[in-house]
Design a protein around this motif. Structure first.
Motif, PDB file in Angstrom:
ATOM      1  N   SER A   5       0.835  -1.204   0.000  1.00  0.00           N
ATOM      2  CA  SER A   5       0.000   0.000   0.000  1.00  0.00           C
ATOM      3  C   SER A   5       0.866   1.250   0.000  1.00  0.00           C
ATOM      4  O   SER A   5       2.073   1.200   0.264  1.00  0.00           O
ATOM      5  CB  SER A   5      -0.933  -0.014   1.219  1.00  0.00           C
ATOM      6  OG  SER A   5      -0.209  -0.209   2.405  1.00  0.00           O
ATOM      7  N   ILE A 104      -6.811  -0.580  -0.729  1.00  0.00           N
ATOM      8  CA  ILE A 104      -6.690  -1.947  -1.265  1.00  0.00           C
ATOM      9  C   ILE A 104      -7.322  -2.031  -2.646  1.00  0.00           C
ATOM     10  O   ILE A 104      -6.782  -2.677  -3.557  1.00  0.00           O
ATOM     11  CB  ILE A 104      -7.322  -2.949  -0.283  1.00  0.00           C
ATOM     12  CG1 ILE A 104      -6.446  -3.071   0.965  1.00  0.00           C
ATOM     13  CG2 ILE A 104      -7.508  -4.323  -0.939  1.00  0.00           C
ATOM     14  CD1 ILE A 104      -7.092  -3.800   2.116  1.00  0.00           C
ATOM     15  N   GLN A 107      -4.931  -0.657  -5.072  1.00  0.00           N
ATOM     16  CA  GLN A 107      -3.842  -1.580  -5.330  1.00  0.00           C
ATOM     17  C   GLN A 107      -4.265  -2.689  -6.294  1.00  0.00           C
ATOM     18  O   GLN A 107      -3.510  -3.059  -7.203  1.00  0.00           O
ATOM     19  CB  GLN A 107      -3.347  -2.180  -4.009  1.00  0.00           C
ATOM     20  CG  GLN A 107      -2.529  -1.227  -3.173  1.00  0.00           C
ATOM     21  CD  GLN A 107      -1.281  -0.744  -3.895  1.00  0.00           C
ATOM     22  OE1 GLN A 107      -0.639  -1.502  -4.617  1.00  0.00           O
ATOM     23  NE2 GLN A 107      -0.964   0.529  -3.726  1.00  0.00           N
ATOM     24  N   ASP A 400      -1.362  -3.548   4.512  1.00  0.00           N
ATOM     25  CA  ASP A 400      -0.690  -4.643   3.799  1.00  0.00           C
ATOM     26  C   ASP A 400      -1.178  -6.007   4.280  1.00  0.00           C
ATOM     27  O   ASP A 400      -1.378  -6.934   3.488  1.00  0.00           O
ATOM     28  CB  ASP A 400       0.821  -4.549   4.000  1.00  0.00           C
ATOM     29  CG  ASP A 400       1.460  -3.411   3.227  1.00  0.00           C
ATOM     30  OD1 ASP A 400       0.783  -2.828   2.358  1.00  0.00           O
ATOM     31  OD2 ASP A 400       2.638  -3.114   3.498  1.00  0.00           O
ATOM     32  N   PHE A 403      -4.513  -6.519   2.775  1.00  0.00           N
ATOM     33  CA  PHE A 403      -4.401  -6.716   1.324  1.00  0.00           C
ATOM     34  C   PHE A 403      -4.051  -8.174   1.005  1.00  0.00           C
ATOM     35  O   PHE A 403      -4.702  -8.821   0.165  1.00  0.00           O
ATOM     36  CB  PHE A 403      -3.341  -5.773   0.753  1.00  0.00           C
ATOM     37  CG  PHE A 403      -3.017  -5.999  -0.696  1.00  0.00           C
ATOM     38  CD1 PHE A 403      -3.918  -5.653  -1.690  1.00  0.00           C
ATOM     39  CD2 PHE A 403      -1.805  -6.567  -1.070  1.00  0.00           C
ATOM     40  CE1 PHE A 403      -3.622  -5.870  -3.031  1.00  0.00           C
ATOM     41  CE2 PHE A 403      -1.499  -6.785  -2.402  1.00  0.00           C
ATOM     42  CZ  PHE A 403      -2.412  -6.432  -3.386  1.00  0.00           C
ATOM     43  N   CYS A 407      -6.389 -11.007  -0.775  1.00  0.00           N
ATOM     44  CA  CYS A 407      -5.927 -11.752  -1.958  1.00  0.00           C
ATOM     45  C   CYS A 407      -6.105 -13.252  -1.760  1.00  0.00           C
ATOM     46  O   CYS A 407      -6.517 -13.970  -2.681  1.00  0.00           O
ATOM     47  CB  CYS A 407      -4.467 -11.417  -2.247  1.00  0.00           C
ATOM     48  SG  CYS A 407      -4.216  -9.771  -2.963  1.00  0.00           S
TER      49      CYS A 407
END
Length: 416
Positions: A5, A104, A107, A400, A403, A407
């Motif tokens: 991020s 996020i 990103q 992070d 994120f 994922c």
């Protein structure tokens, strides 16, 4: 360390949201359905669209951005927090979690990543309960825990009901039920929040992965007496509502001290009417916020509080005690705790497991879907005050963790 991020964008987004504030220079004040709240909602909608999301406002004013998955039939991963505030509070409480989600989304867009499972990014209303009391309203409505009639009976200090405020805001209160989510319609719920305490900073740690949230009860107390002239009404003829309230208030802290077990009791709001220096008060309204790690302790302390208050009545005073909110202590998902902790370790972050002493929408969502909660450090442990602060590099570390977890959960193929 290298972030997934962008700390600078996090700062830009939080500063951008904080401009919609009724008390500039004196902390952040953004009450649900206020003009500032509408401006903030529009700002968040624009940023979500800029991040490539399809955005809608639900029936009660939550802003929801959706990143469609390659399998849109799957229930979405949901991430977010709230964007209302306490009076004269800080710009990170709630806002950091909303902006974390939007970052996020940026990103995922910048990396050209498409999830298999959809992801929804939510900015929620009235978590604090500052305007209408109780709090956690968005999550309670979404999970079917609010009787829609309560939208008429819950009022602010000016006597404006939730339903009336919704209508003035441009929403139809008779359609509020449409915000209720159906069972299994959310795969998991994730929230990032500032710690609001000193533990992470004092130990030099980056993040906490929360495994449980304390129980929470809130009472609204009303003492009624008789107004009269301050100079002509004899002391033995007075029905002074404030005298009765103070008799109770003086005893309440000792209840929490006596019961121990990490219980706390806070009287954070006290209103005296009619408010004239030379008028005997005929109405006093205050709140009692009660928290403890064990449900039986919260319940016992609430019962003891009621008993003290009721004993302070009489002598021409009437007393009413209304339970505005009760939420039992909530364990969060152990599987999500493992997943979040794994990614904190993979990022080489210093982390700990923590029980949250503050209530969050996560505690309501946990009964509806597997729920995870990440804390980032608060400078000097200060929150609900203008001095509230989290360094953006520290915030980025928590983002992070979310994120990478998203994922995983949404089946995003991350190549770096």
């Amino acid at each position: 360390m290298t972030h997934y991020s962008d700390p600078q964008r996090l700062q830009t987004l939080i500063d951008g949201l904080d401009q919609f504030n009724a008390t500039p220079g004196k902390g952040t004040t953004r009450l649900t359905y206020s003009p500032e709240f509408r401006q903030a909602a529009d700002y968040l909608r624009d940023r979500m669209e800029e991040a490539g999301l399809t955005v809608r406002e639900d029936a009660v004013g939550n802003i929801i951005g959706r990143l469609e998955g390659s399998n849109p039939e799957l229930a979405p991963v949901m991430v977010g927090s709230h964007f209302d505030s306490v009076p004269n509070g800080g710009k990170f409480d709630g806002q950091a979690g909303v902006i974390a989600g939007i970052e996020i989304a940026f990103q995922l867009k910048s990396r050209g990543l498409t999830p298999v499972r959809p992801v929804e990014f939510i900015a929620m209303i009235e978590e604090e309960g500052t305007r209408f009391g109780g709090g956690l309203l968005a999550s309670r409505i979404m999970t079917g825990k609010v009787d829609m009639q309560q939208l008429v009976t819950f009022t602010d200090d000016d006597g404006i009901s939730v339903a009336e405020a919704m209508q003035a805001y441009g929403l139809d209160p008779t359609s509020a039920h449409q915000a209720i989510r159906q069972p299994h319609s959310i795969h998991v719920f994730l929230e990032l929040h500032i710690e609001q305490g000193p533990v992470l900073e004092s130990h030099g740690e980056d993040v906490a992965i929360v495994d449980a949230i304390v129980g929470l009860g809130q009472l609204k107390v009303t003492f009624r007496g008789q107004a009269g002239h301050a100079g002509t009404t004899p002391m033995n003829a007075r029905r002074d509502a404030l005298t009765g309230a103070v008799t109770a208030l003086a005893q309440l802290p000792d209840l929490a001290l006596a019961i121990g077990q990490d219980a706390v009791l806070t009287v954070g709001k006290l209103d005296v009417y009619p408010g004239g220096a030379n008028v005997i008060p005929d109405l006093v309204v205050f709140t009692a916020d009660i928290r403890a790690p064990k449900e039986e302790v919260v319940r016992t302390l609430m019962d003891q509080t009621r008993a003290v208050i009721e004993r302070a009545g009489g002598n021409g005073l009437s007393v009413e005690v209304e339970e505005q909110l009760f939420v039992a202590p909530v364990p969060l998902s152990s599987e999500l705790h493992k997943c979040l902790s794994h990614h904190a370790d993979a990022l080489d972050l210093k982390s700990r497991t923590m029980v949250s002493g503050a209530g969050h929408d996560a505690m309501i969502m946990a009964d509806f879907a597997p729920t995870g909660l990440v804390f980032v450090p608060s400078r000097n442990g200060i929150s609900h005050a203008p001095e509230e602060w989290t360094d953006y590099d520290q915030l980025a570390k928590g983002v992070d963790v979310l994120f990478l977890t998203i994922c995983d959960l949404a089946e995003v193929k991350l190549t770096d």
